[in-house]
Design a protein around this motif. Structure first.
Motif, short mmCIF file in Angstrom:
data_model
loop_
_atom_site.label_atom_id
_atom_site.label_comp_id
_atom_site.label_asym_id
_atom_site.label_seq_id
_atom_site.Cartn_x
_atom_site.Cartn_y
_atom_site.Cartn_z
N VAL A 43 0.83 -1.21 0.00
CA VAL A 43 0.00 0.00 0.00
C VAL A 43 0.86 1.25 0.00
CG1 VAL A 43 -1.61 1.36 1.39
CG2 VAL A 43 -1.98 -1.10 1.11
N ASN A 44 1.84 1.29 0.90
CA ASN A 44 2.67 2.48 1.05
C ASN A 44 3.67 2.64 -0.09
OD1 ASN A 44 2.10 3.93 3.74
ND2 ASN A 44 2.06 1.77 4.29
N ALA A 45 4.15 1.52 -0.62
CA ALA A 45 5.05 1.60 -1.78
C ALA A 45 4.31 2.20 -2.98
CB ALA A 45 5.59 0.22 -2.12
N GLY A 46 3.07 1.76 -3.19
CA GLY A 46 2.29 2.30 -4.30
C GLY A 46 1.97 3.77 -4.11
N ALA A 67 16.59 11.19 -5.38
CA ALA A 67 16.95 10.02 -6.19
C ALA A 67 17.05 8.76 -5.33
CB ALA A 67 18.27 10.28 -6.91
N LEU A 68 17.69 8.89 -4.17
CA LEU A 68 17.83 7.74 -3.27
C LEU A 68 16.48 7.28 -2.73
CD1 LEU A 68 21.05 8.68 -1.25
CD2 LEU A 68 20.80 6.79 -2.89
N LEU A 69 15.63 8.26 -2.39
CA LEU A 69 14.30 7.92 -1.88
C LEU A 69 13.47 7.17 -2.91
CD1 LEU A 69 13.20 11.15 0.06
CD2 LEU A 69 13.89 8.95 1.01
N LEU A 73 12.22 1.19 -4.67
CA LEU A 73 11.91 0.51 -5.92
C LEU A 73 12.83 -0.70 -6.12
CD1 LEU A 73 10.13 0.48 -8.40
CD2 LEU A 73 11.72 2.06 -9.52
N GLY A 74 14.09 -0.57 -5.70
CA GLY A 74 15.03 -1.69 -5.79
C GLY A 74 14.60 -2.85 -4.91
N ILE A 75 14.14 -2.56 -3.70
CA ILE A 75 13.70 -3.61 -2.78
C ILE A 75 12.46 -4.32 -3.35
CG2 ILE A 75 12.70 -4.04 -0.50
CD1 ILE A 75 14.44 -1.68 0.52
N ILE A 76 11.52 -3.54 -3.86
CA ILE A 76 10.30 -4.13 -4.42
C ILE A 76 10.61 -4.96 -5.66
CG2 ILE A 76 8.02 -3.62 -5.36
CD1 ILE A 76 8.18 -0.98 -3.72
N THR A 77 11.57 -4.51 -6.45
CA THR A 77 11.97 -5.27 -7.64
C THR A 77 12.56 -6.61 -7.23
OG1 THR A 77 12.41 -3.20 -8.81
CG2 THR A 77 13.36 -5.20 -9.74
N TYR A 78 13.30 -6.64 -6.13
CA TYR A 78 13.85 -7.91 -5.63
C TYR A 78 12.72 -8.86 -5.22
CZ TYR A 78 16.23 -11.25 -2.61
OH TYR A 78 16.69 -12.41 -2.02
#
Length: 524
Positions: free
Chosen positions: A159-162, A297-299, A304-309
């Protein structure tokens, strides 16, 4: 059916059924679309016609915003019933997502008629989508109660990632390039989420099938509690009628104070967005601009990198059986990485940077992700507070957040050249608002499930959402007086209203703690 549920746990990702992560990504793209559109809603309406907006008065824009957010919380009451009696959870989710896709597409046309059509579609679609996603999770974990809290925590991260990505990217594109592209981007990812769910739905076995299909399979219809976004109530002993009435009164008290909370909290999509747009210094140059570029950029890249994993782990487990759904989901991430890369490259090519007004909305999701583990530990420790005191603390923190805005805007005088204030005030406000949300939002769901007799839980959750709807409408109604109050007093005076009322409400409910303890009859 129980055997079918147990089979879901044979193929796991991070210790949970792969199906949970299908729901994770479906919900993530739905929240991307909802919060992405929500970030642009008021700004689009109040922008001048020459800037592509409708040129509405702030009062009218905020009033419509309140009506929309009210509808979002009203329609799930009916969506759960429709799924239970007719569609089943899965088709309710699919149809709801498709209706919301059409709603976003209508808003991208940018005419008043299609804007209203879009809002109507989003409210109706959300009603079918929202309650039935959580109902699928609830039934998936029917025989694994010990894992349910962890499952909802993972789902809540989706939810929060989206929300985070939707506000950042739809807001950025809408403000800087085209309102239509911002609304359209929200619709594209809503459609992708629907396709991913549709082509992977068989991963849930018999869960969520229409009642007629379950009857054909000689399986018992499931989930009569409607929206089960809570930890299920265990079997309880018979209690006296007086105890039941007292506990229902306690629920009513919580519901009433919920209105005060959401009426102030939902200023985030209205008056606080206007404050960010008109009164906040968002032009950064030199070292400040450079630091913001790297932080921004880091935020974006790290979450997004974690979710891609996580996507990669799901891909490994489910590609053989659900190739189409996985390919669609993979394409969505290729597209989102492309948009993120383009955004970062554009930002770094500029000497200075103008922070979008919608950017501040991501702070709520960022602070939730950061602070939720600490609050969870607090609630599990010996220093845990009663539900009543948590409500009081949550309202107090909410009021203090508005106190920062009232303090920061003291130098702004109506009719004089607009003073731009530091970003610090908005950042501090969102920090305190998020802490208040963590004290109230999860606690409300938990206490209703504990206090209400099992056979009435579905009804009482419907009542609870009605009170949230009232709070959201009140947020838009009160927010619509921002210009009148600013002219009569000041913008600081406007935010002082939202400082005083939550703090007073918080002190009142905290003072009611002994009474509430008696009314709850041992429920902690």
């Amino acid at each position: 059916m129980n055997k079918d549920i147990d089979n879901l746990f044979k193929d796991t990702v991070l210790g949970h059924p792969a199906g949970l992560f299908v729901l994770f990504f479906t919900e993530m793209w739905e929240r991307f679309s909802y919060y992405g559109m929500r970030a642009l809603f008021v700004l689009f309406l109040i922008s001048s016609v020459t800037d592509g907006g409708f040129g509405w008065a702030k009062a009218d824009a905020l009033s419509l915003y309140g009506t929309y957010t009210m509808g979002v919380y009203l329609t799930p009451v009916f969506g759960g019933l429709i799924a239970d009696k007719l569609l089943g959870y899965r088709w309710a989710v699919i149809i709801g997502a498709l209706i919301m896709t059409l709603g976003h597409a209508a808003m991208a046309v940018e005419t008043p008629l299609f804007f209203y059509i879009g809002i109507g579609c989003l409210m109706l679609g959300n009603g079918l989508f929202k309650p039935n996603m959580t109902s699928i999770i609830s039934y998936m974990y029917k025989n694994h109660e010990e894992k349910k809290d962890g499952a909802y925590s993972i789902f809540y991260m989706g939810v929060n990632a989206g929300a985070f990505l939707g506000i950042m990217l739809c807001g950025y594109i809408g403000e800087n390039y085209s309102w239509s592209w911002g609304f359209g981007l929200a619709g594209i990812f809503m459609f992708i989420g629907m396709l991913q769910f549709y082509f992977t739905q068989n991963i849930f076995g018999d869960i969520g099938l229409p009642p007629s299909k379950l009857k054909e399979l000689n399986l018992e219809a499931i989930g009569k509690d409607g929206d089960q976004d809570f930890v299920e109530k265990p079997q309880e002993e018979e209690v006296s009628q007086k105890v039941v009435i007292d506990r229902l009164i306690a629920v009513g008290v919580f519901c009433i104070f919920t209105v005060f909370f959401w009426a102030a909290f939902e200023q985030a999509g209205g008056s606080m967005t206007i404050f960010a747009e008109e009164y906040t210094q968002r032009n950064l140059s030199g070292i400040y601009g450079t630091v913001f570029k790297y932080v921004d950029a880091l935020l974006t890249i790290l979450p997004l990198g974690i979710i891609t994993y996580v996507l990669y782990l799901l891909f490994k487990k489910t590609f053989a059986k659900f190739a189409i759904g996985n390919i669609i989901l993979s394409i969505s991430f290729i597209v989102i990485w492309g948009i993120v890369g383009w955004k970062i490259s554009v930002d770094f090519s500029k000497e200075s940077v103008e922070v979008p007004a919608t950017w501040f909305g991501i702070l709520n999701s960022l602070f939730i992700i950061t602070l939720a583990p600490f609050f969870s530990k607090w609630w599990e420790s010996k220093y845990n507070l009663s539900g009543t005191m948590k409500y009081g603390l949550g309202l107090l923190l909410l009021g203090l957040g508005f106190g920062f805005l009232a303090m920061g805007s003291q130098g702004i005088v109506a009719g004089e050249p607009i003073v731009k204030v530091s970003m610090f005030w908005l950042i501090a406000a969102y920090l305190f608002h998020t802490m208040g949300e963590l004290c109230i939002s999860p606690v409300s769901l938990s206490y209703i499930s504990k206090l209400v007799p099992a056979k009435w839980i579905g009804l009482m959750f419907g009542v609870y959402y009605l009170f949230i709807a009232m709070g959201n409408k009140l947020a838009g109604t009160v927010g619509s007086y921002i210009e009148e109050i600013e002219k009569a007093y000041s913008i600081s005076g406007f935010f002082l209203i939202f400082t005083a009322i939550p703090i007073i409400a918080g002190l009142i409910i905290a003072g009611m703690s002994p009474l509430m303890k008696k009314l709850m009859h041992g429920v902690k």
